[in-house]
Write an enzyme that holds these catalytic residues in place. Structure first.
Site, PDB file in Angstrom:
ATOM      1  N   CYS A  70       0.830  -1.196   0.000  1.00  0.00           N
ATOM      2  CA  CYS A  70       0.000   0.000   0.000  1.00  0.00           C
ATOM      3  C   CYS A  70       0.878   1.265   0.000  1.00  0.00           C
ATOM      4  CB  CYS A  70      -0.968  -0.035   1.176  1.00  0.00           C
ATOM      5  SG  CYS A  70      -2.410   1.041   0.969  1.00  0.00           S
ATOM      6  N   HIS A 113      -3.618  -5.685   1.172  1.00  0.00           N
ATOM      7  CA  HIS A 113      -3.369  -6.004   2.576  1.00  0.00           C
ATOM      8  C   HIS A 113      -3.940  -7.384   2.901  1.00  0.00           C
ATOM      9  CE1 HIS A 113      -2.001  -2.085   4.074  1.00  0.00           C
ATOM     10  NE2 HIS A 113      -2.906  -1.527   3.299  1.00  0.00           N
TER      11      HIS A 113
END
Length: 482
Positions: free
Chosen positions: A331, A428
């Site tokens: 991310c 994630h």
């Protein structure tokens, strides 16, 4: 309409989240339909809900303990710190605004309506709602407009159990002092207290326990010994992540960024017997024997790029790659690995752009739309399927995207460098999948175990509930709900 009970603490980090998780599992095992609730949480470690929003990671764990799907009603107000003085305000799963602390104090009374709406919706669909407070009701300077502790409890007429933390010392003063400083009206909502994190023989505290009962007039619900397996459950605060340093294991180092976000990626790695995991703190160099360096998510990518450089980690990373080491950016960490991070609209802070680390041939531009979704993906290198989630702003593109990290619904996701040492992904939660985690670690030379991560978490939640049942008056706490 179900009943509710609230666990408030004498301070932050007294173990409220773990207590609520244990009580949730204990109540669910009694056949009750249970839901967790936290009116206001402050955390950059969020979970994506089934209804397309985000809530604090602690409420996600508590929902798991209840056997319930995640909904935004479980944590209607989530504060995500972006700077030392300002936070993004997420209401019922969606970003409302970004405010400074003083501005938020003026905003809180307006948020009570959403808090009560979510609470009543949960209560109408459950036998029992177990509520977690935030901070402490003893912070009476924050009582006006409060929606996290006694302000909520009064508005919703929810009885309160006060938890003290004996591990930090002064627990008698913690509990008695709380009663001394809160109003009589608030104190009347407290139905009892409990003591958490006791180490040693609990009978040694009998006199202190009796003193608290006599002084406050409150019922005591027990003394809970320290739960040694708490580290095996997903952590909400990066400071709670336990280094798992194992002789001869694959040496994985994660950079402890100042605005680290959604670091639950680390929890499954910490439990692998063939992995030595270190969360690097500010001022600590990246060790020369690191095999893999993980750049985690961040609530402020450009801000954490500056923080990373202040620690000298940019120089250490370049040396790590020259030595043949691997790097994974997740991310915000993925965004940092590129050539530049552009924020022309000033979404994360002052408008401008920041030079990236240049370890991936990609560029990122911040965009106002936030992507929040659960995801099914296939890792390109191993062919292993896994489930994860996306929670980010920004678009990333460039030549290294021609070598994707994963495939998601037929589209390329992430990027891998030409030599394969550096990878980046917006996904994630990938390491929760046992097959993918083992394939990824094995390719890097780790000796992996056979224990399933999700199965381990469920087993630890059961043992936490057993622990709570053994040492606390759970029947008394549940009977106090209304």
């Amino acid at each position: 309409m179900g009943k509710a009970i609230m666990i408030q603490g004498t301070g932050s980090n007294v173990g409220k989240s773990m207590l609520v998780a244990g009580l949730c599992r204990a109540a669910a095992r009694r056949g009750l339909s249970v839901a967790p609730f936290k009116p206001q949480n402050m955390s950059n470690n969020a979970a994506v809900t089934s209804d397309g929003g985000e809530i604090g990671r602690a409420q996600a764990l508590q929902a798991l303990a209840c056997g319930k799907a995640l909904t935004v009603d479980m944590n209607p107000v989530l504060l995500k710190p972006e700077t030392d003085v300002g936070s993004q305000v997420v209401v019922q799963g969606k970003r409302l605004t970004t405010v400074k602390a003083r501005e938020y104090a003026k905003l809180k009374p307006q948020l009570l309506e959403a808090v009560l709406e979510s609470f009543n919706r949960l209560k109408s669909n459950s036998d029992l709602v177990i509520v977690e407070g935030a901070g402490s009701p003893a912070e009476v300077n924050l009582r006006a407009g409060d929606i996290a502790n006694m302000g909520f409890a009064q508005a919703a007429d929810v009885p309160v159990v006060l938890a003290g933390d004996i591990d930090r010392g002064g627990v008698i003063a913690q509990v008695v002092g709380t009663q001394a400083v809160i109003s009589e009206e608030d104190a009347a909502l407290v139905v009892g207290f409990l003591i958490n994190k006791f180490r040693g023989d609990p009978s040694l505290f009998d006199d202190g326990y009796d003193l608290i009962k006599a002084t406050t007039g409150w019922d005591g619900f027990g003394v809970l010994p320290y739960f040694g397996e708490a580290w095996k459950l997903p952590a909400e605060d990066a400071l709670e992540i336990k280094n798992a340093e194992r002789e001869g294991g694959l040496n994985v180092v994660c950079l402890g960024l100042s605005r680290i976000a959604n670091f639950d990626d680390l929890d499954p790695l910490a439990q692998e017997p063939g992995v030595s995991l270190t969360m690097l703190r500010a001022g600590e160099p990246i060790p020369g024997d690191a095999d893999v360096v993980i750049l985690p998510g961040s609530k402020s990518t450009r801000g954490d790029l500056a923080f990373l450089r202040e620690q000298g980690w940019d120089v250490d990373l370049a040396a790590h790659v020259r030595r043949g080491g691997h790097v994974l950016g997740i991310c915000g960490g993925y965004q940092m690995l590129g050539a530049v991070v552009k924020d022309p609209e000033g979404i994360e802070g002052p408008a401008g752009e920041t030079e990236g680390l240049g370890l991936l041939d990609v560029e990122t531009e911040m965009t106002p739309d936030k992507r929040l979704t659960e995801t099914e993906a296939v890792h390109v290198a191993s062919g292993e399927a896994f489930r994860g989630y996306e929670i980010h702003i920004g678009r990333t593109d460039g030549p290294d995207r021609a070598r994707p990290f994963a495939q998601v619904a037929g589209r390329d996701e992430g990027a891998v460098s030409a030599g394969g040492q550096v990878s980046g992904s917006y996904l994630h939660g990938m390491f929760r999948d046992d097959g993918f985690r083992r394939a990824w670690l094995t390719a890097l030379g780790a000796q992996v175990g056979n224990a399933g991560y999700d199965a381990t978490v469920q087993a630890v939640l059961d043992r936490l509930a057993d622990h709570v049942e053994t040492h606390l008056d759970v029947d008394g706490i549940l009977a106090a709900a209304r």
